[in-house]
Write a protein that holds these residues in place. Structure first.
Motif, mmCIF file in Angstrom:
data_model
loop_
_atom_site.group_PDB
_atom_site.id
_atom_site.type_symbol
_atom_site.label_atom_id
_atom_site.label_comp_id
_atom_site.label_asym_id
_atom_site.label_seq_id
_atom_site.Cartn_x
_atom_site.Cartn_y
_atom_site.Cartn_z
ATOM 1 N N UNK A 144 16.573 33.908 15.678
ATOM 2 C CA UNK A 144 16.957 34.110 14.222
ATOM 3 C C UNK A 144 17.244 35.746 13.914
ATOM 4 N N UNK A 145 16.134 36.423 14.262
ATOM 5 C CA UNK A 145 16.194 38.050 14.284
ATOM 6 C C UNK A 145 17.317 38.469 14.965
ATOM 7 N N UNK A 146 17.879 38.152 16.159
ATOM 8 C CA UNK A 146 18.563 38.579 16.948
ATOM 9 C C UNK A 146 19.983 38.405 16.157
ATOM 10 N N UNK A 150 22.024 41.672 14.298
ATOM 11 C CA UNK A 150 23.315 42.494 14.790
ATOM 12 C C UNK A 150 24.395 41.847 14.285
ATOM 13 N N UNK A 151 24.165 41.074 12.953
ATOM 14 C CA UNK A 151 25.571 40.954 11.905
ATOM 15 C C UNK A 151 25.056 41.787 10.735
ATOM 16 N N UNK A 152 24.348 40.975 9.951
ATOM 17 C CA UNK A 152 24.030 41.527 8.654
ATOM 18 C C UNK A 152 23.432 42.752 8.745
ATOM 19 N N UNK A 153 22.539 43.038 9.604
ATOM 20 C CA UNK A 153 21.595 44.183 9.761
ATOM 21 C C UNK A 153 22.630 45.429 10.170
ATOM 22 N N UNK A 154 23.546 45.379 11.327
ATOM 23 C CA UNK A 154 24.326 46.274 11.647
ATOM 24 C C UNK A 154 25.540 46.714 10.470
ATOM 25 N N UNK A 155 25.930 45.590 9.735
ATOM 26 C CA UNK A 155 26.836 45.704 8.592
ATOM 27 C C UNK A 155 26.144 46.468 7.709
ATOM 28 N N UNK A 170 31.966 43.356 20.334
ATOM 29 C CA UNK A 170 30.588 44.401 20.354
ATOM 30 C C UNK A 170 29.533 43.539 19.637
ATOM 31 N N UNK A 171 29.570 42.980 18.521
ATOM 32 C CA UNK A 171 28.713 42.135 17.855
ATOM 33 C C UNK A 171 28.253 40.776 18.638
ATOM 34 N N UNK A 172 29.183 40.290 19.209
ATOM 35 C CA UNK A 172 29.082 38.845 20.200
ATOM 36 C C UNK A 172 28.153 39.466 21.122
ATOM 37 N N UNK A 173 28.522 40.514 21.773
ATOM 38 C CA UNK A 173 28.053 41.043 23.022
ATOM 39 C C UNK A 173 26.575 41.377 22.640
ATOM 40 N N UNK A 174 26.084 41.955 21.356
ATOM 41 C CA UNK A 174 24.704 42.548 21.183
ATOM 42 C C UNK A 174 23.896 41.271 20.931
ATOM 43 N N UNK A 175 24.390 40.221 20.415
ATOM 44 C CA UNK A 175 23.696 38.878 20.087
ATOM 45 C C UNK A 175 23.430 38.123 21.304
ATOM 46 N N UNK A 176 24.300 37.976 22.373
ATOM 47 C CA UNK A 176 24.115 37.246 23.175
ATOM 48 C C UNK A 176 23.562 38.355 24.593
ATOM 49 N N UNK A 177 22.411 38.748 24.167
ATOM 50 C CA UNK A 177 21.647 39.476 25.289
ATOM 51 C C UNK A 177 21.089 38.503 26.374
ATOM 52 N N UNK A 178 20.710 39.467 27.382
ATOM 53 C CA UNK A 178 20.201 38.457 28.581
ATOM 54 C C UNK A 178 19.128 37.641 28.287
ATOM 55 N N UNK A 179 18.098 37.795 27.334
ATOM 56 C CA UNK A 179 17.044 37.123 27.107
ATOM 57 C C UNK A 179 17.632 35.933 26.219
#
Length: 320
Positions: A144-146, A150-155, A170-179
């Motif tokens: 939920x936090x990720x 990386x969407x509303x927070x970065x906006x 870039x937003x999708x890349x930051x959401x889909x992190x390795x974890x």
């Protein structure tokens, strides 16, 4: 009386488990002080944590500690951390207007008030208190936090300073992190009843055992690099700490009871949401031209105060 004693004993054991983590933080601080660790070491350890040890920890937890039925029952409960963080973001944005946070720092302020260190603190603390079996509950908050960060927070950060245009890739890349990718892989393996070979499982267990120590060493080094000489608590930081350690558990508890969430989901969501500030906020503050000093000092104070706060939050959780 017996119940009180059991609760007290359990809480003391939980505190002792978390205290062990802070002893490792102390080692990280000392290693930074004697110059064994520096920013370069921290960067390397962070890459090891985020790309190898933590993903393996998440995969093992999902496929070994949960049944398909248990996981499918748990998944809808993500609404609790998702809704809680959204409410915290709204409350902190309104607060920013009331206390007249500079426009260039409102997005940063919202992030500092509403986001917690789910990676560096959340996973190790959840493991220390509840063990790996209940780790997927903590992962609901992480997901939920990720997504929100990386969407509303970065906006909000970008909108405050108009530094960059919104970049979907870039937003999708930051959401889909390795974890998060590891979480998805674990779910696929679980839902399709796919078992990994025993030698690979043993290999993953050895590496996953490094997750909590590495995370705590990183935190200790961060505290040393930040330093104490220039720390100054300000009214803004006091408000941020109130959000982190008072308003956050109150929001999660109220919402959890209102939504009739399972008790264990409420407990772990409170535990994970009421953590120190994520260290990524300092990096993002620098990137988007926000107040780096506010971000750095808020991070450091939140870690320091958390050690004093642990008995309080553990007492609250055990009374639910």
């Amino acid at each position: 009386m017996i119940k009180i004693n059991l609760i007290g004993g359990s809480m003391l054991q939980d505190y002792a488990n978390i205290l062990v983590l802070f002893l490792i933080v102390g080692i990280g601080f000392i290693l930074g002080k004697i110059k064994w660790f520096n920013q370069n070491n921290n960067n390397a350890m962070t890459k090891l944590l985020l790309n190898i040890t933590l993903p393996l920890t998440l995969i093992l937890s999902i496929i070994h500690d949960f049944s398909k039925k248990e996981f499918l029952t748990l998944l809808p409960n993500i609404i609790l951390p998702f809704s809680s963080i959204l409410i915290l973001m709204l409350l902190s944005f309104i607060t920013a207007l009331i206390i007249k946070i500079p426009r260039t720092d409102r997005g940063l302020f919202v992030g500092l008030c509403s986001m917690s260190s789910t990676i560096f603190f959340g996973i190790p603390v959840a493991l220390a208190v509840y063990g790996s079996h209940l780790l997927p509950y903590a992962l609901m908050t992480y997901i939920a936090q990720t997504i929100l960060y990386w969407t509303l927070g970065i906006y909000l950060l970008k909108n405050d300073n108009d530094t960059q245009k919104f970049d979907l890739f870039v937003t999708i890349k930051n959401i889909f992190t390795p974890p998060l990718i590891a979480f998805i892989i674990g779910v696929i393996l679980l839902l399709n009843h796919i078992e990994i070979p025993s030698f690979l499982s043993s290999f993953a267990h050895y590496l996953s055992g490094m997750t909590a120590p590495i995370a705590m060493l990183i935190i200790g080094t961060i505290i040393y690099i930040t330093g104490f000489k220039n720390l100054k608590i300000t009214p803004y930081i006091i408000v941020i700490l109130i959000f982190r350690f008072i308003i956050t558990p109150a929001v999660v508890l109220s919402l959890g009871l209102l939504l009739h969430m399972p008790v264990m989901m409420i407990k772990i969501t409170i535990l994970v949401c009421s953590l120190p500030i994520p260290n990524t906020t300092v990096i993002l503050a620098s990137k988007y031209k926000a107040d780096v000093i506010l971000a750095t000092q808020s991070l450091t104070f939140s870690i320091i105060f958390y050690l004093l706060y642990i008995p309080i939050i553990l007492l609250l959780i055990h009374k639910i």
